[in-house]
Design an enzyme around this catalytic site. Structure first.
Site, PDB file in Angstrom:
ATOM      1  N   GLY A  89       0.774  -1.234   0.000  1.00  0.00           N
ATOM      2  CA  GLY A  89       0.000   0.000   0.000  1.00  0.00           C
ATOM      3  C   GLY A  89       0.804   1.282   0.000  1.00  0.00           C
ATOM      4  O   GLY A  89       0.234   2.362   0.153  1.00  0.00           O
ATOM      5  N   LYS A 199       5.788  -0.928 -14.032  1.00  0.00           N
ATOM      6  CA  LYS A 199       7.113  -1.508 -13.797  1.00  0.00           C
ATOM      7  C   LYS A 199       7.408  -2.578 -14.834  1.00  0.00           C
ATOM      8  O   LYS A 199       6.515  -3.306 -15.274  1.00  0.00           O
ATOM      9  CB  LYS A 199       7.182  -2.117 -12.407  1.00  0.00           C
ATOM     10  CG  LYS A 199       8.511  -2.810 -12.109  1.00  0.00           C
ATOM     11  CD  LYS A 199       8.744  -3.011 -10.647  1.00  0.00           C
ATOM     12  CE  LYS A 199       7.897  -4.116 -10.050  1.00  0.00           C
ATOM     13  NZ  LYS A 199       8.206  -4.325  -8.631  1.00  0.00           N
TER      14      LYS A 199
END
Length: 251
Positions: A89, A199
């Site tokens: 998170g 990513k």
């Protein structure tokens, strides 16, 4: 085993086998412990780990997004953000702060953050989390669209990656497939002019992915923030200015 009864001989063989197993296990555990100690030593010396603890971020990866946003201003007050592969998170924490999703600044527009992950996500003020949810699943994407204000997002973030197998080419192809799934999601929920940050582990299909992104976005950059370890093959594609009604083409 001359001079021993059969029963005694069996007991002796059993004891010897147990000793061999214990010795082999001890060697493996020692090697494992050594690797763990090296990882822990590096982890404790990591300035981003220390900074994350001081600033109450859930992990060091927060500083990757902080640096990218500082340079490229992708998260603005009032933005609607979808954080893919959000666990634990940290990126959602940054997004909540930057888009004012918790309404901490009464003078700024209030944003909205949705985090999605296959793992459990602990609650975060200012974010809505979908735990145990697969972002590549159409049902999950449908839930996201229903949660978003107006069914649309300004930014899609992805720090997610499949579990590494250790086979470099295989791992590379798998994370490229994850990134391509974000393009499918973008066509469903991303506003014209929107942004995708994903990513990637560098490899042979990086140029193909960059080409696909360039067909959908006006600007595509390759980034390597300082918080990405130098020895890591990790990079990020930042794709900005999503083109309305543009479908990416198959090779």
């Amino acid at each position: 085993m001359a001079g021993l009864s059969q029963n005694c001989a069996r007991k002796l063989l059993k004891a010897l086998n147990h000793l061999r197993t214990f010795h082999a296990t001890a060697i493996c555990e020692k090697a494992k412990t050594g690797a763990e100690h090296r990882w822990l030593a590096r982890h404790l010396k990591d300035p981003f780990v220390k900074a994350a603890q001081v600033q109450n971020y859930r992990c060091r990866s927060a500083f990757k997004l902080l640096e990218i946003d500082q340079k490229h201003q992708i998260l603005l007050p009032g933005h609607v953000v979808v954080d893919c592969g959000a666990a634990p998170g940290a990126w959602s924490q940054v997004a909540v702060q930057r888009v004012n999703a918790a309404a901490s600044d009464p003078k700024a527009s209030v944003g909205f953050v949705v985090g999605v992950d296959l793992q459990h996500l602990s609650p975060l003020n200012g974010a809505i989390f979908l735990s145990n949810a697969d972002i590549t699943d159409l049902d999950t994407q449908y839930k996201i669209k229903n949660i978003l204000p107006g069914g649309m997002a300004d930014v899609i973030l992805s720090d997610m990656a499949p579990n590494a197998t250790g086979i470099r080419d295989l791992d590379h192809r798998r994370i490229v497939a994850v990134c391509l799934s974000l393009l499918d999601l973008a066509q469903s929920i991303l506003r014209p002019g929107g942004t995708v940050l994903c990513k990637l582990w560098d490899g042979s299909e990086s140029q193909m992915l960059q080409k696909r992104l360039a067909q959908c976005f006006s600007s595509v950059r390759t980034l390597k923030p300082q918080a990405s370890r130098k020895e890591s093959a990790e990079t990020f594609f930042l794709a900005k200015s999503y083109k309305e009604n543009k479908k990416y083409l198959e090779n």
